[in-house]
Design a protein around this motif. Structure first.
Motif: not given
Length: 141
Positions: A62-67, A115-117
């Motif tokens: 949700i914050n644009g951080k790479e998973i 947008t949910e995680f």
């Protein structure tokens, strides 16, 4: 097309490295796109713990951080404190998310709603997030 890159923990500098992964003479390394010539880095600056290596999933939270593989995420729109571990499934060349409390497949990237995680940690630095109240002995690694 998904960007292929990795992360791993460098004990010498006590930080995560991001970039290309390779093995040389049994040692595991991750190097960035750019390597600066000063100060001259040593091989130890790119050496990573093989247990900490995770591949980028191509997804962002949700914050644009790479998973990355090994991240622990939570569904922010869900009222309960449920965590999911990100794993790479080599057999199907896909990412899967496992519910920590039930050890079961949750969803695939096609179902993933960024947008949910949100990333809340990873299995290497935050193992306490893998414990649940109902399953204290559970551990996903």
């Amino acid at each position: 097309m998904r960007t292929i890159k990795f992360r791993g923990y460098n004990a010498k500098n006590r930080k995560w490295l991001y970039g290309y992964y390779f093995v040389n003479r049994g040692e595991h390394f991750i190097t960035p796109d750019e390597i600066y010539s000063w100060p001259y880095p040593s091989a130890d600056d790119f050496l990573v713990d093989p247990e900490s290596i995770g591949q980028f999933t191509g997804l962002h939270d949700i914050n644009g951080k790479e998973i990355y593989e090994g991240d622990i995420i939570k569904k922010v729109t869900y009222p309960f404190d449920s965590h999911y571990v990100v794993k790479w499934d080599a057999a199907y060349c896909s990412v899967k998310f496992y519910d920590v409390s039930f050890f079961k497949f949750y969803l695939t990237p096609h179902d993933f709603e960024t947008t949910e995680f949100e990333i809340v940690g990873n299995i290497h630095e935050n193992p306490e997030l893998l414990k649940t109240k109902d399953h204290e002995e559970d551990n996903v690694q």
